[in-house]
Design an enzyme around this catalytic site. Structure first.
Site, PDB file in Angstrom:
ATOM      1  CG  HIS A  28      62.891  -2.218   1.802  1.00  0.00           C
ATOM      2  ND1 HIS A  28      63.841  -2.256   2.965  1.00  0.00           N
ATOM      3  CD2 HIS A  28      61.890  -3.048   2.237  1.00  0.00           C
ATOM      4  CE1 HIS A  28      62.878  -2.791   4.047  1.00  0.00           C
ATOM      5  NE2 HIS A  28      61.866  -3.154   3.581  1.00  0.00           N
TER       6      HIS A  28
ATOM      7  N   GLY B  96      74.199  -0.010   4.900  1.00  0.00           N
ATOM      8  CA  GLY B  96      74.172   1.531   5.006  1.00  0.00           C
ATOM      9  C   GLY B  96      75.278   2.434   5.599  1.00  0.00           C
ATOM     10  CB  SER B  97      76.357   3.126   8.956  1.00  0.00           C
ATOM     11  OG  SER B  97      74.877   3.733   9.328  1.00  0.00           O
TER      12      SER B  97
ATOM     13  CG  ASP C 172      67.960  -3.489   4.853  1.00  0.00           C
ATOM     14  OD1 ASP C 172      68.821  -2.874   5.517  1.00  0.00           O
ATOM     15  OD2 ASP C 172      66.935  -2.820   4.334  1.00  0.00           O
ATOM     16  N   GLY C 173      70.273  -4.661   7.395  1.00  0.00           N
ATOM     17  CA  GLY C 173      70.243  -4.253   8.887  1.00  0.00           C
ATOM     18  C   GLY C 173      71.540  -4.776   9.639  1.00  0.00           C
ATOM     19  N   GLY C 174      72.263  -3.448   9.834  1.00  0.00           N
ATOM     20  CA  GLY C 174      73.535  -3.869  10.709  1.00  0.00           C
ATOM     21  C   GLY C 174      74.386  -4.518  10.059  1.00  0.00           C
TER      22      GLY C 174
ATOM     23  CG  HIS D 274      68.303  -1.236  -0.267  1.00  0.00           C
ATOM     24  ND1 HIS D 274      67.628  -2.641  -0.594  1.00  0.00           N
ATOM     25  CD2 HIS D 274      67.716  -1.129   1.029  1.00  0.00           C
ATOM     26  CE1 HIS D 274      66.866  -2.886   0.524  1.00  0.00           C
ATOM     27  NE2 HIS D 274      66.762  -1.946   1.159  1.00  0.00           N
TER      28      HIS D 274
ATOM     29  CG  MET E  58      60.614  -0.642   5.057  1.00  0.00           C
ATOM     30  SD  MET E  58      61.965   0.112   6.079  1.00  0.00           S
ATOM     31  CE  MET E  58      63.059   0.667   4.874  1.00  0.00           C
TER      32      MET E  58
ATOM     33  N   GLY F  93      63.161   1.239   9.976  1.00  0.00           N
ATOM     34  CA  GLY F  93      62.844   2.530  10.307  1.00  0.00           C
ATOM     35  C   GLY F  93      64.135   3.463  10.417  1.00  0.00           C
TER      36      GLY F  93
ATOM     37  CG  MET G 142      61.666   4.135   5.607  1.00  0.00           C
ATOM     38  SD  MET G 142      62.903   4.778   6.872  1.00  0.00           S
ATOM     39  CE  MET G 142      64.046   3.634   6.844  1.00  0.00           C
TER      40      MET G 142
ATOM     41  CG  ASP H 196      66.014   1.036   3.151  1.00  0.00           C
ATOM     42  OD1 ASP H 196      65.465   0.057   2.924  1.00  0.00           O
ATOM     43  OD2 ASP H 196      67.273   1.345   3.360  1.00  0.00           O
TER      44      ASP H 196
ATOM     45  CB  SER I 210      70.786   1.307   2.337  1.00  0.00           C
ATOM     46  OG  SER I 210      69.747   2.117   2.698  1.00  0.00           O
TER      47      SER I 210
ATOM     48  CG  MET J 242      63.335  -6.012   7.323  1.00  0.00           C
ATOM     49  SD  MET J 242      64.483  -5.024   6.463  1.00  0.00           S
ATOM     50  CE  MET J 242      65.026  -3.679   7.765  1.00  0.00           C
TER      51      MET J 242
ATOM     52  N   GLY K  12      71.878   2.348  10.944  1.00  0.00           N
ATOM     53  CA  GLY K  12      72.825   2.715  12.207  1.00  0.00           C
ATOM     54  C   GLY K  12      72.470   1.602  13.352  1.00  0.00           C
TER      55      GLY K  12
END
Length: 227
Positions: A65, A194-195, A172-174, A32, A67, A141, A36, A34, A7, A136, A144
């Site tokens: 994606h 991402g991170s 997606d996420g963590g 990816h 959002m 939003g 927002m 994102d 991402s 998700m 990290g």
């Protein structure tokens, strides 16, 4: 096959084109993006103009994606900007089926996203219109955040619901080398990171992507050949 989709929300925004090229060359399968709006989620990122500006930087699959709410007025703009897939949230408009129809009519792969508090059953009426389900594993939003373990159950339910259909499952996420294996085992074939993908700067990107891929493959025995 496991697909790694970094991402760019975690990239250096002052060098976004260079970052996109670097992560693509480092082994990313998809990119990816994102989007927002500060309304549907408590953050603002970028819009179609940035997607269009990044499109010449790589021929990798652009996984957009959204959002945002409402999403429908912007679907054509993101399609024209170079999206290959467009994912909208169940809650992003009153007629999600119509939104998915529109995405497909624009010639793009249609996806739906499930927030941690959104039941997997909400996509049952939509299965015939879906190419992608995005689970998700954090509240959308911000990057990290830590992986929400209950998302594994959602992944498993989505996998069961989509069995026998040509529907990809993404998470997606963590996502890190520590969580990738569990997510892949639960049903995710696409890992959005991402991170964990962008940490350490461009010299580390190849190692980061490989570590996530290896964790997923080790847990599932999947072929890691890139698309």
């Amino acid at each position: 096959m496991t697909i790694i989709a970094p991402s760019i929300l975690a990239a250096d925004f002052a060098r976004l084109g260079e970052e996109t090229r670097a992560i693509a060359q480092a082994g990313a399968d998809w990119i990816h993006l994102d989007v927002m709006d500060g309304h549907f989620v408590p953050n603002i990122s970028f819009g179609p103009a940035v997607v269009k500006a990044l499109r010449p930087c790589t021929d990798k699959f652009f996984d957009v994606h959204l959002m945002i709410a409402p999403a429908d007025p912007y679907l054509a703009a993101f399609a024209e900007a170079g999206a290959d897939a467009i994912t909208v949230h169940v809650e992003a408009g009153p007629h999600i089926h119509r939104s998915l129809q529109t995405i497909r009519a624009l010639g793009k792969r249609a996806g739906v996203a499930l927030n941690p508090g959104t039941p997997a059953s909400s996509i049952e009426p939509l299965l015939d219109m879906l190419d992608l389900v995005l689970v998700m594993s954090v509240n959308p939003g911000f990057g990290g955040q830590s992986f929400i373990d209950s998302s594994l159950e959602t992944l498993a339910r989505v996998k069961a619901m989509t069995a026998g259909r040509s529907i990809d499952i993404s998470v997606d996420g963590g996502i890190t080398p520590e969580t990738a294996g569990a997510a892949a085992s639960a049903g995710a074939g696409i890992l959005v990171a991402g991170s964990a993908a962008f940490k350490g700067g461009p010299d580390a990107y190849g190692k980061n992507v490989a570590a996530i891929r290896e964790a997923a493959q080790s847990a599932t025995g999947r072929d890691g050949v890139r698309c």
